[in-house]
Design a protein around this motif. Structure first.
Motif, mmCIF file in Angstrom:
data_model
loop_
_atom_site.group_PDB
_atom_site.id
_atom_site.type_symbol
_atom_site.label_atom_id
_atom_site.label_comp_id
_atom_site.label_asym_id
_atom_site.label_seq_id
_atom_site.Cartn_x
_atom_site.Cartn_y
_atom_site.Cartn_z
ATOM 1 N N SER A 137 2.811 10.315 7.916
ATOM 2 C CA SER A 137 1.885 10.417 6.791
ATOM 3 C C SER A 137 0.440 10.353 7.274
ATOM 4 O O SER A 137 -0.431 11.102 6.796
ATOM 5 N N TRP A 138 0.182 9.476 8.214
ATOM 6 C CA TRP A 138 -1.170 9.345 8.753
ATOM 7 C C TRP A 138 -1.622 10.623 9.452
ATOM 8 O O TRP A 138 -2.759 11.079 9.275
ATOM 9 N N MET A 139 -0.730 11.234 10.230
ATOM 10 C CA MET A 139 -1.077 12.479 10.922
ATOM 11 C C MET A 139 -1.325 13.616 9.939
ATOM 12 O O MET A 139 -2.227 14.436 10.135
ATOM 13 N N LEU A 140 -0.534 13.678 8.871
ATOM 14 C CA LEU A 140 -0.740 14.721 7.860
ATOM 15 C C LEU A 140 -2.107 14.568 7.198
ATOM 16 O O LEU A 140 -2.821 15.558 6.991
ATOM 17 N N LEU A 176 0.802 -1.230 0.000
ATOM 18 C CA LEU A 176 0.000 0.000 0.000
ATOM 19 C C LEU A 176 0.833 1.277 0.000
ATOM 20 O O LEU A 176 0.555 2.197 -0.783
ATOM 21 N N PRO A 177 1.865 1.423 0.864
ATOM 22 C CA PRO A 177 2.615 2.691 0.873
ATOM 23 C C PRO A 177 3.246 3.043 -0.469
ATOM 24 O O PRO A 177 3.315 4.221 -0.835
ATOM 25 N N SER A 222 -7.734 7.919 1.185
ATOM 26 C CA SER A 222 -6.330 7.713 1.538
ATOM 27 C C SER A 222 -6.170 7.536 3.045
ATOM 28 O O SER A 222 -5.434 6.655 3.509
ATOM 29 N N PHE A 223 -6.870 8.373 3.806
ATOM 30 C CA PHE A 223 -6.788 8.269 5.262
ATOM 31 C C PHE A 223 -7.329 6.926 5.750
ATOM 32 O O PHE A 223 -6.727 6.273 6.604
ATOM 33 N N ALA A 224 -8.456 6.486 5.194
ATOM 34 C CA ALA A 224 -9.040 5.209 5.603
ATOM 35 C C ALA A 224 -8.118 4.041 5.242
ATOM 36 O O ALA A 224 -7.933 3.108 6.039
ATOM 37 N N ALA A 225 -7.527 4.088 4.038
ATOM 38 C CA ALA A 225 -6.649 2.995 3.615
ATOM 39 C C ALA A 225 -5.402 2.918 4.496
ATOM 40 O O ALA A 225 -5.002 1.823 4.927
ATOM 41 N N LEU A 226 -4.784 4.069 4.774
ATOM 42 C CA LEU A 226 -3.577 4.051 5.602
ATOM 43 C C LEU A 226 -3.897 3.675 7.037
ATOM 44 O O LEU A 226 -3.102 2.995 7.702
ATOM 45 N N THR A 227 -5.057 4.097 7.532
ATOM 46 C CA THR A 227 -5.477 3.691 8.878
ATOM 47 C C THR A 227 -5.609 2.180 8.970
ATOM 48 O O THR A 227 -5.126 1.545 9.921
ATOM 49 N N GLY A 228 -6.267 1.581 7.970
ATOM 50 C CA GLY A 228 -6.397 0.122 7.962
ATOM 51 C C GLY A 228 -5.052 -0.576 7.889
ATOM 52 O O GLY A 228 -4.834 -1.599 8.554
ATOM 53 N N TYR A 229 -4.144 -0.025 7.090
ATOM 54 C CA TYR A 229 -2.808 -0.611 6.952
ATOM 55 C C TYR A 229 -2.060 -0.583 8.287
ATOM 56 O O TYR A 229 -1.416 -1.571 8.670
ATOM 57 N N MET A 230 -2.165 0.539 9.011
ATOM 58 C CA MET A 230 -1.473 0.649 10.299
ATOM 59 C C MET A 230 -2.139 -0.210 11.369
ATOM 60 O O MET A 230 -1.462 -0.736 12.256
ATOM 61 N N VAL A 231 -3.458 -0.367 11.288
ATOM 62 C CA VAL A 231 -4.147 -1.262 12.226
ATOM 63 C C VAL A 231 -3.678 -2.698 12.020
ATOM 64 O O VAL A 231 -3.427 -3.434 12.993
ATOM 65 N N LEU A 232 -3.538 -3.112 10.767
ATOM 66 C CA LEU A 232 -3.038 -4.460 10.487
ATOM 67 C C LEU A 232 -1.622 -4.640 11.023
ATOM 68 O O LEU A 232 -1.303 -5.692 11.605
ATOM 69 N N SER A 269 2.004 13.688 2.567
ATOM 70 C CA SER A 269 1.847 12.271 2.919
ATOM 71 C C SER A 269 2.443 11.391 1.824
ATOM 72 O O SER A 269 3.093 10.382 2.112
ATOM 73 N N GLY A 270 2.221 11.771 0.563
ATOM 74 C CA GLY A 270 2.824 11.016 -0.530
ATOM 75 C C GLY A 270 4.331 11.033 -0.487
ATOM 76 O O GLY A 270 4.991 10.015 -0.736
ATOM 77 N N PHE A 271 4.896 12.196 -0.141
ATOM 78 C CA PHE A 271 6.356 12.298 -0.060
ATOM 79 C C PHE A 271 6.914 11.405 1.046
ATOM 80 O O PHE A 271 7.876 10.660 0.827
ATOM 81 N N PHE A 272 6.308 11.447 2.227
ATOM 82 C CA PHE A 272 6.828 10.643 3.329
ATOM 83 C C PHE A 272 6.610 9.148 3.091
ATOM 84 O O PHE A 272 7.438 8.327 3.493
ATOM 85 N N LEU A 273 5.513 8.793 2.451
ATOM 86 C CA LEU A 273 5.320 7.387 2.100
ATOM 87 C C LEU A 273 6.337 6.937 1.057
ATOM 88 O O LEU A 273 6.801 5.795 1.085
ATOM 89 N N LEU A 274 6.675 7.845 0.138
ATOM 90 C CA LEU A 274 7.699 7.526 -0.857
ATOM 91 C C LEU A 274 9.047 7.286 -0.193
ATOM 92 O O LEU A 274 9.767 6.337 -0.510
ATOM 93 N N VAL A 275 9.390 8.149 0.763
ATOM 94 C CA VAL A 275 10.654 7.983 1.485
ATOM 95 C C VAL A 275 10.642 6.674 2.277
ATOM 96 O O VAL A 275 11.660 5.991 2.383
#
Length: 307
Positions: A110-113, A26-27, A79-89, A135-141
């Motif tokens: 990224s989630w906080m942004l 996902l990221p 995007s927020f919902a998808a990243l939230t689910g990813y972090m919950v997993l 958020s895209g930049f930090f996920l890319l990094v």
């Protein structure tokens, strides 16, 4: 293993969560999509800045066209919902909050942004491209080879309840301060496109962006100070000293002092000029970049495990 492993084996729930977690990177894909959508949205916003000229001072609140606002809000929510689910997993798999290494803190940042952007986008439409781009930049990094996405146990010094508080405060501060950087970037882009400070409407646009930037600066500065304080308490419990002049500690303090200068617009007249303020905030973000990345890869120290 199932007969004699006991509590050392992962539960069926965590195994199912891990299979789902590893099903899709996902990221990697979210970073590309968010950067693309955020860049397109930012182009629309800057173009609207340029067209409105003298009326652009109110742009940040109400006068953005409806269709990009709706589309941006929908994409931001997804995007927020998808990243939230990813972090919950990831939390279910590891059995702890995902705040233990550089990869996990990038996800948290990224989630906080995205959370800040989602909360503020109704009143400040400019938050939509800001949240998506950053958020895209930090996920890319986070997807770079130097980051470690593997889920591993924490070293003993990190197994402290103060870790979550310390990292959460610092990441929230960096998220807010990165928004001041993007405000400065947009302001200077408008300045170059319009041909200087004296062009019609530019002063109002830069002034509006400086007001928004200060809305992020003050809580970001407070959170950074609180994060440094909690980190000192954690260091006192873990290493027996509150401050050891570790490179990460020193650069966090430098970041705090540099941003604190910009908060004194009442006594430092230069900061009342929006153009000067935005240039300063653009350069000030270099201290955050050095604190978060530069120390890990160039200076080392006891905080280098965070990379």
């Amino acid at each position: 293993q199932q007969r004699h492993g006991g509590a050392s084996l992962p539960t069926g729930r965590s195994l199912r969560a891990e299979r789902l977690y590893n099903l899709f990177p996902l990221p990697v894909w979210m970073s590309r999509l968010n950067l693309t959508v955020g860049l397109l949205w930012l182009c629309v916003l800057i173009g609207h800045f340029v067209r409105r000229q003298g009326r652009s001072g109110q742009l940040l609140l109400r006068h953005v066209p409806r269709w990009p606002r709706v589309a941006g809000a929908v994409w931001l929510g997804l995007s927020f919902a998808a990243l939230t689910g990813y972090m919950v997993l990831r939390t279910m798999v590891s059995g702890r909050l995902p705040l233990g290494n550089g990869y996990e803190t990038m996800l948290a940042l990224s989630w906080m942004l995205l959370a800040f952007a989602l909360v503020l986008c109704r009143r400040l439409p400019v938050m939509m491209p800001f949240g998506l781009l950053l958020s895209g930049f930090f996920l890319l990094v986070s997807s770079f080879s130097q980051m470690n996405p593997q889920i591993t146990p924490l070293v003993p010094v990190l197994s402290s309840p103060l870790l979550s508080v310390h990292v959460s405060l610092i990441m929230a501060a960096y998220a807010l301060l990165s928004l001041t950087f993007l405000c400065a970037l947009v302001a200077l882009s408008v300045l170059m496109v319009r041909g200087g400070v004296r062009a019609t409407g530019v002063e109002g646009s830069l002034g509006s962006l400086s007001v928004v930037s200060r809305l992020f600066l003050y809580p970001g500065l407070a959170l950074l100070g609180a994060g440094i304080f909690v980190g000192a308490v954690w260091a006192g419990q873990s290493w027996g000293r509150y401050w050891g002049w570790d490179p990460k500690e020193v650069w966090a303090l430098i970041s705090f002092l540099v941003y604190a200068v910009a908060a004194h617009g009442g006594s430092l007249r230069r900061f009342r000029r929006p153009a000067f303020y935005h240039v300063y905030m653009l350069l000030a973000f270099l201290t955050v970049a050095m604190t978060y990345w530069g120390v890990n890869y160039f200076l080392g120290g006891m905080h280098s495990y965070a990379g």
